[in-house]
Design a protein around this motif. Structure first.
Motif, PDB file in Angstrom:
ATOM      1  N   GLN A 116      -7.915  -3.537  -7.052  1.00  0.00           N
ATOM      2  CA  GLN A 116      -6.536  -3.485  -7.537  1.00  0.00           C
ATOM      3  C   GLN A 116      -6.436  -3.960  -8.981  1.00  0.00           C
ATOM      4  O   GLN A 116      -5.702  -3.375  -9.791  1.00  0.00           O
ATOM      5  CB  GLN A 116      -5.632  -4.334  -6.631  1.00  0.00           C
TER       6      GLN A 116
ATOM      7  N   GLN B 184       0.831  -1.212   0.000  1.00  0.00           N
ATOM      8  CA  GLN B 184       0.000   0.000   0.000  1.00  0.00           C
ATOM      9  C   GLN B 184       0.860   1.254   0.000  1.00  0.00           C
ATOM     10  O   GLN B 184       0.509   2.257  -0.624  1.00  0.00           O
ATOM     11  CB  GLN B 184      -0.936  -0.010   1.208  1.00  0.00           C
TER      12      GLN B 184
ATOM     13  N   GLU C 259     -13.379  -7.573  -2.480  1.00  0.00           N
ATOM     14  CA  GLU C 259     -13.559  -6.225  -3.038  1.00  0.00           C
ATOM     15  C   GLU C 259     -12.220  -5.551  -3.282  1.00  0.00           C
ATOM     16  O   GLU C 259     -12.052  -4.826  -4.283  1.00  0.00           O
ATOM     17  CB  GLU C 259     -14.420  -5.385  -2.094  1.00  0.00           C
ATOM     18  N   ASP C 260     -11.275  -5.788  -2.387  1.00  0.00           N
ATOM     19  CA  ASP C 260      -9.948  -5.191  -2.557  1.00  0.00           C
ATOM     20  C   ASP C 260      -9.216  -5.810  -3.747  1.00  0.00           C
ATOM     21  O   ASP C 260      -8.474  -5.126  -4.457  1.00  0.00           O
ATOM     22  CB  ASP C 260      -9.123  -5.377  -1.284  1.00  0.00           C
TER      23      ASP C 260
ATOM     24  N   LYS D 214     -10.085 -11.087   0.626  1.00  0.00           N
ATOM     25  CA  LYS D 214     -10.601  -9.711   0.619  1.00  0.00           C
ATOM     26  C   LYS D 214     -11.018  -9.385  -0.809  1.00  0.00           C
ATOM     27  O   LYS D 214     -10.302  -8.716  -1.559  1.00  0.00           O
ATOM     28  CB  LYS D 214      -9.543  -8.746   1.151  1.00  0.00           C
TER      29      LYS D 214
ATOM     30  N   SER E  42      -3.128  -7.507  -5.283  1.00  0.00           N
ATOM     31  CA  SER E  42      -4.370  -8.239  -5.556  1.00  0.00           C
ATOM     32  C   SER E  42      -4.201  -9.721  -5.246  1.00  0.00           C
ATOM     33  O   SER E  42      -5.127 -10.382  -4.766  1.00  0.00           O
ATOM     34  CB  SER E  42      -4.812  -8.031  -7.017  1.00  0.00           C
TER      35      SER E  42
ATOM     36  N   TYR F 126      -4.317 -10.071  -1.433  1.00  0.00           N
ATOM     37  CA  TYR F 126      -5.719  -9.950  -1.008  1.00  0.00           C
ATOM     38  C   TYR F 126      -6.515 -11.211  -1.359  1.00  0.00           C
ATOM     39  O   TYR F 126      -7.408 -11.614  -0.621  1.00  0.00           O
ATOM     40  CB  TYR F 126      -6.368  -8.742  -1.674  1.00  0.00           C
TER      41      TYR F 126
END
Length: 515
Positions: free
Chosen positions: A253, A211, A248-249, A246, A238, A241
């Motif tokens: 990405q 991040q 949605e994350d 995760k 991605s 994640y």
């Protein structure tokens, strides 16, 4: 900057007892005075190097191949069932194919696991670069941001490998308590022995690094695929994640990478078969670090000045081969039929390292993964229609013109029980022998909504001579919940040096041939 930063090297001794490392690298680090010095350090000693073309697998030393054993632990390869010489090209990694109690052995003789010390030494370099680049105030901010972003990306990638090699897979229900690997994220000396952080803590550190790296790398136009950029950081994030569920994350990405419109899918309908599919100049290639070893892992011939000898090697499993539709061009693009034994195949995606442009087979980031990660996240979120549309963008570039079967038809042909199974098998077909399958099998086993695990059989043959072979039986990897071999043992040298603070993984069972 005139301050010496030699002291960082002592941190390495927390994890290894390799005192010679100090002697090798102290001179370079002691006088780093600019971002160009730090960049040279990253390129020379932090990024995992490419390996020059060789005639045999190298598992030790500075020119070793990167985790070549990652390709032989899963269900994509099996030992060939044909006559051949008595000595195998993959003998140094055969312990991994057998899931031995200590897989780091050759013919029963142990050798040092250098993976742990190598990755932590690279982390130590990143740990110094990340804060020190801020001291280079006379250099342009853009350069400082880029160097820091690359170092953060690299540190994340090394912890990704460590936690997936030496710890159990990320599970939403157990990640906060399962032991991961030690985290060292600072450059200064800590007078203590290190213990293992939890899997969740390691993944959180990986996410935080990526991040932070993304805005620092924003707009950076690298002149080579061997240095990280924003797209590489987003795609890798991605993937992380995806492991953490995760969804949605993951989608966010992947969409960010797609919006860049910098990379595109290889269209196999116009691809020149017999050339390298994965290569540095491919429109799909975003980033690569590490070596390519599949040409040696699945090698058939040994060439020298004096003779040519046939060597046994793993081949593509029937399980993987049977999963490809007859009109799927990936089979033709990815695989080579054995010249010695018709019907047996090797996966050689990079066919000529010198001509086509070198890329890794353990850490390659390319556009196909963007679509696969996004489709899986969409399906797991309940958006089956969106997932199919995403997958079909990829699939349209992979089948004979006008011969792409509907997903529903292919599911029936492959006996996929549900759409999630199809997505996982599509990922397997596309990303085979690129360092994904072993990690994917681990994470599927702990999926919170669609758990999947399977028993894997690796056949073994005795070879008393070049013309004789006989089936001896199978090495068996049991289902995830019944097995201890889904994690590697932490090296003894790390356990000893940390004076008992570093807890060993559950001891792997002795592996025997059975039917």
């Amino acid at each position: 900057m005139k301050n010496r930063i030699l002291y960082w090297v002592i941190c390495l001794l927390v994890f290894t007892s390799c005192s010679d490392f100090l002697e090798d690298y102290s001179q370079d680090l002691a006088y780093a005075a600019s971002t160009s010095d730090l960049e040279e350090l990253l390129i020379g000693n932090c990024y995992i190097k490419r390996t020059a073309k060789k005639t045999s697998l190298s598992i030790a030393g500075s020119e070793k191949h990167t985790f070549p054993w990652l390709h032989v632990m899963d269900d994509d390869c099996v030992e060939r069932n044909s006559a051949t010489d008595a000595y195998g090209g993959f003998m140094p990694i055969e312990g991994f194919y057998h899931w031995d109690k200590n897989p780091f052995n050759q013919n029963g003789t142990p050798y040092k696991d250098e993976t742990w010390s190598d990755l932590y030494s690279r982390i130590a370099i990143a740990n110094v670069v990340i804060p020190k680049v801020d001291d280079m105030t006379e250099d342009p901010m853009e350069e400082r941001n880029r160097i820091k972003g690359e170092a953060l990306f690299l540190r994340a990638s090394f912890y990704y490998f460590l936690v997936n090699f030496y710890a159990l897979p990320y599970s939403k229900t157990t990640a906060d308590t399962e032991l991961g690997v030690p985290l060292k994220l600072t450059e200064y000396i800590e007078d203590k022995y290190f213990s293992r952080n939890t899997v969740a803590e390691v993944y959180d550190a990986i996410v935080e690094d990526l991040q932070q790296a993304i805005p620092l790398l924003k707009g950076v136009e690298q002149t080579t695929v061997y240095q990280a950029n924003e797209a590489a950081a987003r795609l890798f994030l991605s993937r992380v994640y995806l492991y953490m569920e995760k969804w949605e994350d993951v989608i966010a990405q992947c969409d960010s990478v797609l919006k860049m419109a910098t990379y595109s899918l290889e269209d196999l309908r116009s691809f020149t078969m017999g050339t390298s599919f994965t290569r540095s100049g491919s429109p799909e290639t975003i980033f690569s670090q590490g070596s390519y070893s599949m040409d040696l892992v699945m090698r058939e011939q040994y060439y020298s000045e004096w003779y040519t000898a046939i060597l046994p090697c793993p081949v593509v499993s029937d399980d993987l081969q049977d999963s490809y539709d007859e009109n799927d061009l990936r089979w033709q693009a990815f695989m080579l039929e054995s010249y010695k034994t018709p019907g047996l195949y090797r996966c050689i995606k990079l066919r000529d390292q010198d001509v086509d442009g070198y890329v890794s087979d353990v850490f390659l980031l390319r556009m196909a993964e963007v679509y696969l990660n996004k489709a899986e996240a969409q399906a797991m979120s309940g958006d089956e229609t969106g997932a199919k549309a995403t997958l079909n963008i990829l699939r349209e570039n992979r089948f004979v013109q006008g011969q792409m079967p509907a997903i529903e038809e292919e599911m029936i042909a492959n006996r996929d029980e549900n759409f999630i199974d199809f997505i996982r098998n599509e990922r397997r077909r596309e990303l085979c022998f690129e360092g994904h399958r072993w990690f994917d099998l681990r994470r599927y086993a702990v999926s919170s909504t669609h758990p999947f695990t399977k028993e894997i059989l690796h056949p073994h043959y005795s070879r008393p001579s070049a013309s004789q072979y006989s089936f001896e039986g199978n090495f068996r990897l049991k289902k995830y919940n019944e097995e201890t071999a889904y994690v590697l043992p932490i090296p003894d040298y790390a356990i000893s040096y940390n004076n008992g603070s570093l807890v060993q993984n559950v001891i792997r069972e002795e592996r025997k041939i059975n039917n």
